[in-house]
Motif scaffolding. Structure first.
Motif, PDB file in Angstrom:
ATOM      1  N   GLY A  62      39.886  50.379  24.325  1.00  0.00           N
ATOM      2  CA  GLY A  62      39.991  49.131  23.576  1.00  0.00           C
ATOM      3  C   GLY A  62      39.135  48.025  24.177  1.00  0.00           C
ATOM      4  N   THR A  63      39.014  48.009  25.483  1.00  0.00           N
ATOM      5  CA  THR A  63      38.178  47.000  26.145  1.00  0.00           C
ATOM      6  C   THR A  63      36.735  47.117  25.660  1.00  0.00           C
ATOM      7  N   ASP A  64      36.220  48.344  25.564  1.00  0.00           N
ATOM      8  CA  ASP A  64      34.840  48.538  25.077  1.00  0.00           C
ATOM      9  C   ASP A  64      34.696  48.069  23.636  1.00  0.00           C
ATOM     10  N   ARG A  65      35.734  48.368  22.823  1.00  0.00           N
ATOM     11  CA  ARG A  65      35.678  47.924  21.425  1.00  0.00           C
ATOM     12  C   ARG A  65      35.652  46.401  21.340  1.00  0.00           C
ATOM     13  N   GLU A  66      36.439  45.744  22.211  1.00  0.00           N
ATOM     14  CA  GLU A  66      36.429  44.277  22.219  1.00  0.00           C
ATOM     15  C   GLU A  66      35.086  43.724  22.661  1.00  0.00           C
ATOM     16  N   ILE A  67      34.484  44.367  23.665  1.00  0.00           N
ATOM     17  CA  ILE A  67      33.179  43.883  24.144  1.00  0.00           C
ATOM     18  C   ILE A  67      32.142  44.081  23.039  1.00  0.00           C
ATOM     19  N   ALA A  68      32.227  45.223  22.346  1.00  0.00           N
ATOM     20  CA  ALA A  68      31.257  45.521  21.289  1.00  0.00           C
ATOM     21  C   ALA A  68      31.489  44.675  20.047  1.00  0.00           C
ATOM     22  N   SER A  69      32.661  44.009  19.967  1.00  0.00           N
ATOM     23  CA  SER A  69      32.829  43.048  18.864  1.00  0.00           C
ATOM     24  C   SER A  69      32.713  41.620  19.394  1.00  0.00           C
ATOM     25  N   PHE A  70      32.216  41.496  20.607  1.00  0.00           N
ATOM     26  CA  PHE A  70      31.827  40.212  21.228  1.00  0.00           C
ATOM     27  C   PHE A  70      33.002  39.263  21.435  1.00  0.00           C
ATOM     28  N   GLU A  71      34.189  39.874  21.688  1.00  0.00           N
ATOM     29  CA  GLU A  71      35.381  39.052  21.959  1.00  0.00           C
ATOM     30  C   GLU A  71      35.653  38.967  23.449  1.00  0.00           C
ATOM     31  N   TYR A  72      34.969  39.791  24.235  1.00  0.00           N
ATOM     32  CA  TYR A  72      35.300  39.917  25.657  1.00  0.00           C
ATOM     33  C   TYR A  72      34.034  40.351  26.364  1.00  0.00           C
ATOM     34  N   GLY A  73      34.009  40.225  27.696  1.00  0.00           N
ATOM     35  CA  GLY A  73      32.895  40.740  28.474  1.00  0.00           C
ATOM     36  C   GLY A  73      31.758  39.753  28.646  1.00  0.00           C
ATOM     37  N   ASP A  74      30.986  39.935  29.727  1.00  0.00           N
ATOM     38  CA  ASP A  74      29.836  39.078  30.040  1.00  0.00           C
ATOM     39  C   ASP A  74      28.721  39.901  30.655  1.00  0.00           C
ATOM     40  N   CYS A 107      42.037  39.858  42.932  1.00  0.00           N
ATOM     41  CA  CYS A 107      41.157  38.703  43.165  1.00  0.00           C
ATOM     42  C   CYS A 107      41.845  37.383  42.803  1.00  0.00           C
ATOM     43  N   GLU A 108      41.721  36.413  43.710  1.00  0.00           N
ATOM     44  CA  GLU A 108      42.399  35.120  43.504  1.00  0.00           C
ATOM     45  C   GLU A 108      41.517  34.100  42.804  1.00  0.00           C
ATOM     46  N   THR A 109      40.207  34.263  42.848  1.00  0.00           N
ATOM     47  CA  THR A 109      39.319  33.224  42.300  1.00  0.00           C
ATOM     48  C   THR A 109      38.917  33.500  40.850  1.00  0.00           C
ATOM     49  N   GLY A 110      38.985  34.747  40.430  1.00  0.00           N
ATOM     50  CA  GLY A 110      38.523  35.105  39.083  1.00  0.00           C
ATOM     51  C   GLY A 110      37.024  35.352  39.026  1.00  0.00           C
ATOM     52  N   ASP A 111      36.344  35.215  40.163  1.00  0.00           N
ATOM     53  CA  ASP A 111      34.890  35.436  40.166  1.00  0.00           C
ATOM     54  C   ASP A 111      34.497  36.872  40.526  1.00  0.00           C
ATOM     55  N   TYR A 112      35.422  37.789  40.403  1.00  0.00           N
ATOM     56  CA  TYR A 112      35.098  39.214  40.580  1.00  0.00           C
ATOM     57  C   TYR A 112      34.140  39.654  39.468  1.00  0.00           C
ATOM     58  N   THR A 113      33.491  40.791  39.679  1.00  0.00           N
ATOM     59  CA  THR A 113      32.751  41.414  38.576  1.00  0.00           C
ATOM     60  C   THR A 113      33.425  42.753  38.252  1.00  0.00           C
ATOM     61  N   GLU A 114      33.157  43.254  37.038  1.00  0.00           N
ATOM     62  CA  GLU A 114      33.658  44.574  36.656  1.00  0.00           C
ATOM     63  C   GLU A 114      32.512  45.321  35.996  1.00  0.00           C
ATOM     64  N   ARG A 115      32.176  46.501  36.516  1.00  0.00           N
ATOM     65  CA  ARG A 115      31.042  47.245  35.956  1.00  0.00           C
ATOM     66  C   ARG A 115      31.340  47.642  34.516  1.00  0.00           C
ATOM     67  N   GLY A 116      30.413  47.267  33.632  1.00  0.00           N
ATOM     68  CA  GLY A 116      30.559  47.598  32.218  1.00  0.00           C
ATOM     69  C   GLY A 116      31.416  46.615  31.453  1.00  0.00           C
ATOM     70  N   ILE A 117      31.959  45.587  32.156  1.00  0.00           N
ATOM     71  CA  ILE A 117      32.853  44.634  31.484  1.00  0.00           C
ATOM     72  C   ILE A 117      32.429  43.192  31.749  1.00  0.00           C
ATOM     73  N   LYS A 118      32.323  42.832  33.009  1.00  0.00           N
ATOM     74  CA  LYS A 118      32.144  41.410  33.356  1.00  0.00           C
ATOM     75  C   LYS A 118      31.107  41.238  34.464  1.00  0.00           C
ATOM     76  N   GLY A 119      29.925  40.777  34.084  1.00  0.00           N
ATOM     77  CA  GLY A 119      28.927  40.383  35.086  1.00  0.00           C
ATOM     78  C   GLY A 119      28.241  41.511  35.834  1.00  0.00           C
TER      79      GLY A 119
END
Ligand code: BGC
Ligand code: ZN
Length: 363
Positions: free
Chosen positions: A40-52, A110-122
């Motif tokens: 579902g995360t990939d579907r959300e990213i591919a519909s531009f609702e999530y991810g960076d 992570c406490e700051t929220g500045d983590y990255t996630e491969r394929g999801i965020k940054g």
């Protein structure tokens, strides 16, 4: 080589031709992707609702549920060699010195929220032919699990929730004895959660939308768990018919159900929330009743995301155990395998349980 990327600014998803990565650092590993699972995360990213995309880039290479083969290792790499199978951890630490979790090697907290996630965020993901990763983020998988090991990453969501629930149960001043577990949702996380609970000796019930004579319900019963359909049994009356539970694992992401789920707990019970509802979702709730119930019955509700190395090792051990207990049911979780170029169409529809992209085969 090929890479499947989303371009948020132009709202496009397509295959790119990019250069193959080259091994640089001494602790780096060159990987050839075997399979990547979609969720579902990939579907959300591919519909531009999530991810960076990575900072400064106009696109993000998708894919976070990996299974890869080691091709080449840097000179300081220990414990991995060419031919080994690995699953890559998704989340990577933030850069801040004050983040106690990331500095302790647990970016899943992570406490700051500045983590990255491969394929999801940054950070780019794994829907590509080759990637480079550091040995610190790779977890070795036994060859015997090759055909199902793409399920390890989603299973880590379950094993992290279970490890956290375990720590919470530790507070009890008595031995809880045999326990009852309820799983909300029968997608990949819910079904893996049901397998986990059954394997751990819980009397297990799965509650989901599919009807009681659906394939999913049949799969649940084949594990030795019970199944109740939400279409005939609203959550408000479920406890009356099915009793209450020591552990509830929520894997739906539907806000009203998430808010109602603590009702399903026995006194001193634990509810783990793993679904991610849309930001604007609302739910009706009688706050007084819900809060009194939490306090007067010592209930714990917690959210959990991503997973640490320990949870990955636990996921691999549990998957091995599932392959002894109910191998056919595990294989049935993978309902479709497709080539990379089918991903853009696949991401707009939701069919089956787990869809897997086949990138390369065993040599
Ligand atoms: C992934 C996790 C990730 C989470 C939030 C999930 O689909 O499995 O690794 O932390 O999404 O981005
Ligand atoms: Zn996922």
């Amino acid at each position: 080589m090929r890479a499947l990327a989303v371009f948020p600014s132009t709202k496009r998803v397509h295959l790119l031709d990019i250069p193959e990565p080259q091994l640089g650092g001494a602790t780096e590993v060159l990987l050839r992707l075997r399979e990547v699972g979609l969720c579902g995360t990939d579907r959300e990213i591919a519909s531009f609702e999530y991810g960076d995309p990575p900072s400064g880039a106009d696109h993000l290479v998708l894919g976070h549920e990996s299974l890869a083969e080691v091709v080449e290792v840097g000179r300081k790499v220990r414990n991995l060699k060419p031919g080994d199978l690995v699953v890559a951890m998704v989340r990577r630490p933030c850069p801040h010195a004050e983040c106690r979790a990331c500095r302790a090697g647990r970016p899943d907290f992570c406490e700051t929220g500045d983590y990255t996630e491969r394929g999801i965020k940054g950070a780019n993901g794994f829907l590509t032919d080759y990637v480079i990763d550091d040995q610190a983020y790779l977890v070795k998988v036994p060859q015997v699990l090759a055909d199902v090991a793409v399920l390890v990453e989603p299973l880590t969501v379950v094993t992290k929730a279970a490890n956290q629930a375990h720590a919470i149960f530790h507070r009890l001043p008595y031995d809880p004895g045999p326990q009852r577990g309820l799983v909300l949702g029968a997608g990949p996380i819910g079904l893996l959660g049901a397998m986990f609970l059954v394997a751990d000796g819980f009397e297990t019930l799965v509650y989901s939308r599919d009807t009681e004579n659906s394939k999913v319900a049949e799969l649940v019963r084949s594990l030795g768990a019970g199944y109740v359909s939400s279409t005939q049994n609203p959550i408000e009356t479920l406890a009356k018919h099915s009793g209450t539970f020591d552990v509830v694992l929520e894997a739906v992401g539907f806000a009203p159900l998430m808010m109602a789920a603590a009702q399903m707990l026995r006194p001193n019970g634990v509810l783990a929330l793993t679904g991610v509802p849309p930001e604007g979702a609302t739910a009706e709730l009688t706050a007084g009743h819900a809060l009194r119930d939490l306090v007067l019955r010592n209930k714990v509700v917690f959210g959990t995301v991503n997973a640490g190395r320990k949870d990955h090792v636990s996921a691999i051990q549990h998957l091995e155990q599932f392959m002894v207990l109910f191998p056919e049911s595990v294989r049935k979780l993978i309902t479709h395998r497709m080539p990379l170029d089918e991903v853009p169409q696949m991401l707009t529809q939701k069919l089956g349980i787990k869809n897997v992209v086949e990138i390369s085969r065993a040599a």
